[in-house]
Enzyme design. Structure first.
Site, PDB file in Angstrom:
ATOM      1  N   GLU A  55       9.886  -8.197  12.835  1.00  0.00           N
ATOM      2  CA  GLU A  55      10.971  -7.635  12.327  1.00  0.00           C
ATOM      3  C   GLU A  55      12.466  -7.623  13.508  1.00  0.00           C
ATOM      4  O   GLU A  55      13.497  -7.295  13.361  1.00  0.00           O
ATOM      5  CB  GLU A  55      11.250  -6.323  11.617  1.00  0.00           C
ATOM      6  CG  GLU A  55      10.462  -5.881  10.740  1.00  0.00           C
ATOM      7  CD  GLU A  55      10.247  -4.710  10.300  1.00  0.00           C
ATOM      8  OE1 GLU A  55      10.861  -3.656  11.055  1.00  0.00           O
ATOM      9  OE2 GLU A  55       9.777  -3.971   8.886  1.00  0.00           O
ATOM     10  N   LYS A  90      12.847  -0.693  -1.763  1.00  0.00           N
ATOM     11  CA  LYS A  90      12.145  -1.770  -1.596  1.00  0.00           C
ATOM     12  C   LYS A  90      11.784  -1.932  -2.642  1.00  0.00           C
ATOM     13  O   LYS A  90      10.767  -1.275  -3.280  1.00  0.00           O
ATOM     14  CB  LYS A  90      10.818  -1.620  -0.737  1.00  0.00           C
ATOM     15  CG  LYS A  90      10.801  -1.324   0.973  1.00  0.00           C
ATOM     16  CD  LYS A  90      10.016  -1.106   1.501  1.00  0.00           C
ATOM     17  CE  LYS A  90      10.053  -1.074   3.082  1.00  0.00           C
ATOM     18  NZ  LYS A  90       8.724  -0.276   3.631  1.00  0.00           N
TER      19      LYS A  90
HETATM   20  P1  PGA Z   1       6.363  -2.934   5.947  1.00  0.00           P
HETATM   21  O1  PGA Z   1       6.906  -2.228   6.694  1.00  0.00           O
HETATM   22  O2  PGA Z   1       7.356  -4.002   5.517  1.00  0.00           O
HETATM   23  O3  PGA Z   1       5.816  -3.935   7.221  1.00  0.00           O
HETATM   24  O4  PGA Z   1       5.528  -2.521   4.847  1.00  0.00           O
HETATM   25  C1  PGA Z   1       8.609  -1.842   7.171  1.00  0.00           C
HETATM   26  C2  PGA Z   1       8.242  -0.518   6.330  1.00  0.00           C
HETATM   27  O5  PGA Z   1       7.772   0.553   7.114  1.00  0.00           O
HETATM   28  O6  PGA Z   1       9.722   0.170   6.590  1.00  0.00           O
HETATM   29 ZN    ZN Z   2       9.115   2.625   7.259  1.00  0.00          ZN
END
Ligand code: PGA
Ligand code: ZN
Length: 413
Positions: free
Chosen positions: A205, A339
């Protein structure tokens, strides 16, 4: 509810593209009968919650494409724009499974967002305004949550804690971006001073891979936030430290196994409370295992005093309306991460927002660790009235969202 829009779907495609980690994912494209085109890609997670929908069917992206062509495409062609709930219901119904394992949650996410974009285009509105209707006018811009140091499954060899974050709030979005970048840079300088001969890398990230342990890494982040804050870069800019522990990733047989220590549940609650008090953490995500709604509630009761710290559920909720309802009932957290591809459609994501809002909790729209350069995520906090947008600090695929937010801000002024 999306306002009716002129136009229908004339063509719809699902193509295989690649995310920021180089893994295959899907991108949907809709052509309307008036000649407008909309395109949307879906991101992918690496530290996925146990209760997320399946990103792809067994067999991966190509099977998803095959099923899309055989079972879904003809049902979508000819559908009117402007009925997001109806469109998303068609996706769910065609899939037929509870975890979207027939079509894949990334397939439905790409299509759901693409349809929203096509509708917005037909209405000649920005995506956020098309989704929000008149209810969010004037828009409130979110605080930013950015990843400064990476660990866990996003940075092998780093600390157990997955994300060392900065929570940036400012009267201008671009100032908040500048502030996050300054903290990231300050951490880089400190790492270089400390390890002059090491090759320093960045995680999935865009945060630095910390060569230090959990506590030392946190100390580094906190020091950098303070230094940059003290520089007084901009009036009203606030830069405060936070963590996404992603604790389920190091929860084994009822214990939290760190490289330096192993803690039971009470120990973990005390540990996180201690860190929050000592370092004045403003933001704490997934501090406990994803099944421990009661443990979260206990910690939130301790940390949430005076509404000081955002206690955020990600793997705990997986953007699932039923899990969020349970967490809100128990006051497990005071904030909910969103998400879209954890649940698969915008309509279900919106349902989560409604439940969180009714309980007085904040929402935070979030990227995934595997991202595309799509910018649609930047519109969701404005559409949903979210308090935060979590989308990293550096990397073209992260900056694409931040720059879109800057763009939206400049158009509003
Ligand atoms: P992920 O993690 O997109 O790899 O699932 C991001 C998070 O845990 O916020
Ligand atoms: Zn998270």
């Amino acid at each position: 509810m999306t306002a009716p829009a002129p136009g229908r779907i004339a063509q719809v495609r699902l193509r295989r593209i690649f995310d920021s980690r180089g893994n295959p994912t899907v991108e949907a494209e809709i052509l309307t009968d008036r000649g407008e085109r909309a395109v949307a890609g879906s991101p992918s997670g690496a530290s996925r919650g146990a209760h997320e929908v399946r990103p792809f069917p067994e067999g991966g992206v190509e099977v998803a494409q095959e099923r899309f062509r055989e079972r879904l495409r003809d049902r979508l062609v000819g559908q009117a724009l402007g009925d997001q709930a109806g469109f998303d219901a068609t996706l769910r119904e065609t899939d037929g499974s509870s975890d979207l394992s027939t079509l894949g949650g990334n397939t439905t996410t790409a299509l759901s967002i693409c349809y929203a974009l096509a509708t917005a285009r037909a209405q000649e509105l920005p995506l956020w305004r098309s989704l929000a209707g008149a209810s969010r006018d004037p828009p409130v811009f979110p605080a930013l949550v950015g990843n400064v140091l990476n660990g866990g499954v996003h940075a092998l060899g780093g600390p157990d804690i997955q994300e060392f974050l900065v929570l940036a709030e400012a009267p201008e979005i671009s100032w908040a971006v500048e502030g996050m970048v300054a903290v990231h840079r300050e951490v880089g300088l400190r790492l270089r001073e400390r390890f002059p001969h090491a090759a320093l890398g960045r995680g999935d990230e865009g945060g630095w891979v910390s060569p230090l342990g959990n506590l030392e890494t946190l100390g580094l982040l906190v020091g950098a936030c303070q230094t940059v804050q003290d520089r007084g870069l901009r009036a009203g800019l606030s830069l405060r430290p936070g963590l996404d522990l992603a604790a389920s990733e190091f929860f084994r047989d009822g214990r939290y196994v760190y490289r330096e220590q192993t803690l039971d549940r009470a120990g973990q609650i005390g540990f996180v409370e201690g860190l929050t008090d000592r370092f004045h953490l403003a933001y704490v995500e997934d501090p406990l295992d994803q099944e421990d709604f009661e443990g979260f509630a206990e910690l939130t009761a301790r940390l949430g005093r005076g509404g000081r710290t955002w206690v955020v559920g990600d793997d705990l909720y997986t953007t699932d309306p039923d899990r969020v309802a349970r967490g809100m009932g128990l006051a497990s957290t005071n904030a909910v991460l969103l998400k879209v591809n954890q649940v698969g459609t915008l309509t279900e994501t919106r349902r989560v927002v409604t439940r969180a809002e009714a309980a007085g909790a904040w929402t935070v729209c979030s990227h995934r660790s595997g991202e595309t350069p799509d910018a649609w995520l930047a519109h969701l906090p404005l559409a949903f009235g979210s308090r935060g947008l979590k989308t990293g600090v550096l990397g073209g695929e992260r900056m694409a969202k931040l720059n879109e937010l800057v763009r939206l801000r400049s158009r509003e002024s």
